[in-house]
Design an enzyme around this catalytic site. Structure first.
Site, short mmCIF file in Angstrom:
data_model
loop_
_atom_site.label_atom_id
_atom_site.label_comp_id
_atom_site.label_asym_id
_atom_site.label_seq_id
_atom_site.Cartn_x
_atom_site.Cartn_y
_atom_site.Cartn_z
CG HIS A 1 -2.07 0.84 1.30
ND1 HIS A 1 -2.45 1.65 0.26
CD2 HIS A 1 -2.96 1.10 2.30
CE1 HIS A 1 -3.52 2.36 0.62
NE2 HIS A 1 -3.85 2.04 1.86
CG HIS B 1 -3.79 0.52 -8.31
ND1 HIS B 1 -5.12 0.44 -8.00
CD2 HIS B 1 -3.25 1.39 -7.42
CE1 HIS B 1 -5.37 1.23 -6.97
NE2 HIS B 1 -4.26 1.81 -6.60
CG ASP C 1 3.18 4.53 -3.85
OD1 ASP C 1 3.08 5.68 -3.39
OD2 ASP C 1 2.55 3.56 -3.41
N1 CMC Z 1 5.56 -6.92 -10.35
C1 CMC Z 1 5.44 -8.14 -10.89
N2 CMC Z 1 4.29 -8.82 -10.99
C2 CMC Z 1 3.18 -8.23 -10.50
C3 CMC Z 1 3.22 -6.95 -9.94
C4 CMC Z 1 4.46 -6.28 -9.86
N3 CMC Z 1 4.55 -5.08 -9.32
N4 CMC Z 1 1.98 -6.60 -9.54
C5 CMC Z 1 1.20 -7.62 -9.86
N5 CMC Z 1 1.92 -8.61 -10.46
C6 CMC Z 1 1.39 -9.87 -10.97
C7 CMC Z 1 1.08 -10.84 -9.85
O1 CMC Z 1 2.17 -11.68 -9.58
C8 CMC Z 1 -0.10 -11.58 -10.40
O2 CMC Z 1 0.39 -12.55 -11.31
P1 CMC Z 1 -0.41 -13.96 -11.48
O3 CMC Z 1 -1.76 -13.59 -12.02
O4 CMC Z 1 0.44 -14.70 -12.47
O5 CMC Z 1 -0.45 -14.59 -10.13
C9 CMC Z 1 -0.84 -10.54 -11.23
O6 CMC Z 1 0.15 -9.58 -11.61
C10 CMC Z 1 -1.96 -9.84 -10.48
O7 CMC Z 1 -1.41 -9.31 -9.28
P2 CMC Z 1 -2.11 -9.38 -7.85
O8 CMC Z 1 -1.08 -9.29 -6.80
O9 CMC Z 1 -3.03 -10.55 -7.82
O10 CMC Z 1 -2.98 -8.06 -7.92
P3 CMC Z 1 -3.56 -7.30 -6.70
O11 CMC Z 1 -4.64 -6.46 -7.23
O12 CMC Z 1 -3.88 -8.24 -5.58
O13 CMC Z 1 -2.32 -6.41 -6.19
C11 CMC Z 1 -0.77 -4.66 -5.93
C12 CMC Z 1 -2.13 -5.08 -6.52
C13 CMC Z 1 -0.66 -3.12 -6.02
C14 CMC Z 1 -0.67 -5.06 -4.45
C15 CMC Z 1 0.36 -5.33 -6.74
O14 CMC Z 1 0.28 -4.93 -8.09
C16 CMC Z 1 1.73 -5.03 -6.16
O15 CMC Z 1 2.19 -5.73 -5.26
N6 CMC Z 1 2.45 -3.98 -6.72
C17 CMC Z 1 3.71 -3.58 -6.17
C18 CMC Z 1 3.50 -2.77 -4.89
C19 CMC Z 1 2.97 -1.37 -5.17
O16 CMC Z 1 3.46 -0.67 -6.06
N7 CMC Z 1 1.97 -0.95 -4.38
C20 CMC Z 1 1.41 0.40 -4.47
C21 CMC Z 1 -0.02 0.39 -4.88
S1 CMC Z 1 -0.58 2.02 -5.36
C22 CMC Z 1 -0.59 2.91 -3.92
C23 CMC Z 1 -1.68 2.52 -3.00
O17 CMC Z 1 -2.85 2.59 -3.40
O18 CMC Z 1 -1.37 2.16 -1.88
#
Ligand code: CMC
Length: 430
Positions: free
Chosen positions: A266, A307, A365
């Site tokens: 987050h 995201h 971010d």
């Molecule tokens: N790098 C590599 N792979 C990724 C990434 C990433 N940054 N983000 C998502 N994926 C992949 C993930 O492994 C998954 O793959 P699969 O379908 O093969 O299992 C797929 O994309 C979907 O990801 P998810 O984790 O299921 O998606 P989510 O909606 O649960 O998570 C997220 C969203 C923001 C937590 C995630 O994209 C992430 O961890 N990003 C990096 C951390 C980050 O930048 N966070 C800030 C968010 S914006 C500020 C805020 O609102 O707080």
């Protein structure tokens, strides 16, 4: 609200019609509230990916189209024309202020910036290297011990006082946490300065010499606060609503939100982005790190990418990238290589099939840390900056939640997968 229904067909011909609600815009929402009472089943949705937890008229996001609106105003227009304080007014009161309403609101916030002197003792108790997010959450939680005379959540006047105190005092608390970390004396707020200028003063001024506010730095901070101000039912805001739904005092609810924001998935991601860019170090290393991010056996993720809601682009990232150019031009050319590395990393990732297929784009971010860094704000303070911007969103949502006459304590259910009933075994027989 529309009269449409969703027909649910369960096992053994068990049917139920579920009402469908239609908001101003956005997808329809199936109302499952009667499901358990009438059919004895729950819905299962880990991470709430398909679940709306409340009705809200504060913020709208269309993740497919990259749209973000506060009270109906596109964030791009607010970023170009408004100020953070005006956006605070908009989020809290629902409409843009007239000049006199804005003046009055801003004066109120400026007049509440000081902390009860006793609260400063808290900072003396922390270790010199206490993370500022830990300090922020603890000290905000402690506000209920100082301002308990105006904490009646059912009293609209108390709710206003709480809102003003949080907005006005959070920068003072944040700056005090930073000063503790660097061993400098706490700087009292200056009410002749605007929100962002005052924050710069409290962070960087010292009693021994005059401090000149850099206007580009103040403008950049104000923009970042506008862009972070609200994001509907994100993890920290939902936490504030959930904690507040029990009737807990609002300072505790905000402290819970601050704790939730700290996580690297987050608000902690901005800190993690800078650490990642430093680790990558050079454009020649980009492909290695892209491969690591794609490798499911490697825990590394491209921080600042992806995201839960935006599946096209995050409009905030685009605006922040533009501000990066301006800040780096005006402030610290030494930081340019880091920005150039980030730009290149973005380009490589956007062309990569893995990121394209999974709709992973830079989020808010990805570039914000580069601006904070150029302003001289250390990495440990990045998430604190996010919290300052988001504080108004938390307060607006807490007020909306607590004023809802149909509000209920938030209490999700579960799918139990543990042991079935079994008898207690005496300790000697185990
Ligand atoms: N790098 C590599 N792979 C990724 C990434 C990433 N940054 N983000 C998502 N994926 C992949 C993930 O492994 C998954 O793959 P699969 O379908 O093969 O299992 C797929 O994309 C979907 O990801 P998810 O984790 O299921 O998606 P989510 O909606 O649960 O998570 C997220 C969203 C923001 C937590 C995630 O994209 C992430 O961890 N990003 C990096 C951390 C980050 O930048 N966070 C800030 C968010 S914006 C500020 C805020 O609102 O707080």
């Amino acid at each position: 609200m529309s009269q449409d229904v969703y027909r649910l067909i369960g096992p053994r011909g068990n049917e139920m019609e579920l009402p469908v609600h239609r908001g101003t815009t956005g997808p329809d929402v199936i109302d499952v509230a009667r499901l358990y009472g009438e059919k004895g089943v729950f819905t299962y949705d880990p991470g709430f990916v398909s679940t709306g937890s409340c009705k809200s008229d504060i913020t709208f996001i269309d993740g497919e189209e990259g749209v973000l609106m506060y009270r109906g105003y596109p964030v791009e227009q607010l970023a170009a024309k408004s100020s953070f304080i005006e956006v605070c007014y908009l989020l809290l009161r629902g409409s843009l202020p007239t000049q006199s309403e804005l003046d009055e609101f801003e004066t109120t916030i400026r007049r509440h910036t000081m902390l009860n002197e006793g609260m400063l003792n808290f900072f003396k108790g922390f270790r010199y290297d206490a993370h500022p997010m830990a300090q922020l959450s603890a000290v905000v939680g402690s506000m209920s011990a100082y301002y308990h005379d105006e904490m009646d959540a059912s009293n609209p006047e108390h709710r206003d006082i709480f809102a003003h105190r949080i907005l006005a005092k959070l920068p003072t608390i944040a700056a005090a946490a930073y000063k503790l970390n660097i061993g400098q004396p706490f700087m009292y707020p200056r009410n002749d300065l605007n929100y962002s200028e005052n924050l710069l003063h409290m962070l960087f001024a010292v009693p021994a010499e005059p401090y000149e506010i850099n206007e580009v730095a103040a403008e950049a901070l104000d923009l970042l606060f506008i862009l972070h101000a609200d994001h509907e039912q994100n993890c920290s805001t939902s936490t504030v609503r959930m904690a507040g739904s029990s009737g807990a005092n609002p300072y505790s609810a905000i402290a819970a939100g601050i704790s939730a924001l700290w996580g690297p998935a987050h608000g902690g991601a901005n800190e993690a982005v800078l650490a990642m860019l430093r680790e990558i170090g050079d454009v020649s290393q980009i492909s290695k790190y892209i491969d690591k991010a794609k490798d499911k056996k490697d825990p590394f993720r491209l921080m600042g990418f992806g995201h839960r809601v935006y599946k096209n682009f995050d409009p905030r990232a685009t605006i922040i990238r533009e501000m990066c150019y301006k800040v780096l031009e005006a402030l610290d050319p030494e930081d340019k290589p880091l920005f150039e590395l980030a730009l290149e990393l973005e380009q490589v990732a956007l062309k990569d099939d893995y990121f394209k297929e999974k709709n992973l784009y830079p989020n808010v971010d990805f570039y914000s840390g580069i601006i904070y860094r150029a302003l001289g704000i250390p990495r440990s303070m990045f998430t604190v900056m996010f919290a300052l911007g988001r504080s108004v969103g938390w307060v607006a949502h807490w007020r909306e939640m607590i004023s809802d006459p149909h509000g209920k304590i938030a209490r999700p259910r579960q799918l139990y997968v543990g042991e079935g009933k079994r008898d207690y075994v005496e300790i000697g027989d185990r």
